[in-house]
Design a protein around this motif. Structure first.
Motif, PDB file in Angstrom:
ATOM      1  N   GLN A  90      -9.946  -3.429  -0.796  1.00  0.00           N
ATOM      2  CA  GLN A  90     -11.186  -4.211  -0.687  1.00  0.00           C
ATOM      3  C   GLN A  90     -10.953  -5.597  -0.151  1.00  0.00           C
ATOM      4  N   ALA A 135      -6.978   0.689  -4.873  1.00  0.00           N
ATOM      5  CA  ALA A 135      -8.374   0.452  -4.500  1.00  0.00           C
ATOM      6  C   ALA A 135      -8.672  -1.043  -4.383  1.00  0.00           C
ATOM      7  N   GLU A 136      -8.139  -1.832  -5.291  1.00  0.00           N
ATOM      8  CA  GLU A 136      -8.368  -3.273  -5.248  1.00  0.00           C
ATOM      9  C   GLU A 136      -7.691  -3.907  -4.046  1.00  0.00           C
ATOM     10  N   ASN A 187      -0.797   5.637 -16.250  1.00  0.00           N
ATOM     11  CA  ASN A 187      -0.146   4.965 -15.126  1.00  0.00           C
ATOM     12  C   ASN A 187      -0.820   5.320 -13.801  1.00  0.00           C
ATOM     13  N   LYS A 229      -3.917   6.217 -13.250  1.00  0.00           N
ATOM     14  CA  LYS A 229      -5.210   5.514 -13.162  1.00  0.00           C
ATOM     15  C   LYS A 229      -4.991   4.062 -12.749  1.00  0.00           C
ATOM     16  N   TRP A 230      -4.020   3.402 -13.358  1.00  0.00           N
ATOM     17  CA  TRP A 230      -3.739   2.011 -13.048  1.00  0.00           C
ATOM     18  C   TRP A 230      -3.279   1.855 -11.600  1.00  0.00           C
ATOM     19  N   GLN A 255      -3.931   3.821  -9.083  1.00  0.00           N
ATOM     20  CA  GLN A 255      -5.070   4.069  -8.203  1.00  0.00           C
ATOM     21  C   GLN A 255      -6.005   2.861  -8.167  1.00  0.00           C
ATOM     22  N   GLU A 256      -6.190   2.216  -9.299  1.00  0.00           N
ATOM     23  CA  GLU A 256      -7.020   0.999  -9.345  1.00  0.00           C
ATOM     24  C   GLU A 256      -6.389  -0.107  -8.506  1.00  0.00           C
ATOM     25  N   GLN A 257      -5.066  -0.256  -8.610  1.00  0.00           N
ATOM     26  CA  GLN A 257      -4.368  -1.281  -7.831  1.00  0.00           C
ATOM     27  C   GLN A 257      -4.515  -1.006  -6.339  1.00  0.00           C
ATOM     28  N   ARG A 261       0.836  -1.206   0.000  1.00  0.00           N
ATOM     29  CA  ARG A 261       0.000   0.000   0.000  1.00  0.00           C
ATOM     30  C   ARG A 261       0.872   1.258   0.000  1.00  0.00           C
TER      31      ARG A 261
END
Length: 60
Positions: A60, A56-57, A47, A49-50, A52-54, A2
């Motif tokens: 969860q 966020a995933e 990059n 966006k990717w 940030q997606e990583q 993280r």
């Protein structure tokens, strides 16, 4: 992991801001160099966006 993602996100945002600043203050740049900077900015945005997606995933 993280912390690494957060660091990469911060660095990528700084790169995007630096390119934006350079483009906004550019006076004597050749058109091809401007196009290269715009492409580089877009690359960093993808990059970001990717990353940030990583992040966020991972939460969860």
């Amino acid at each position: 992991m993280r912390e690494l993602l957060q660091s990469q996100i911060a660095q990528t945002k700084e790169k995007i801001q630096a390119i934006e600043a350079a483009l906004n203050t550019a006076t004597n740049l050749q058109p091809m160099f401007i196009k290269m900077m715009v492409n580089s900015k877009r690359h960093h945005e993808v990059n970001l966006k990717w990353l940030q997606e990583q992040l966020a995933e991972g939460i969860q």
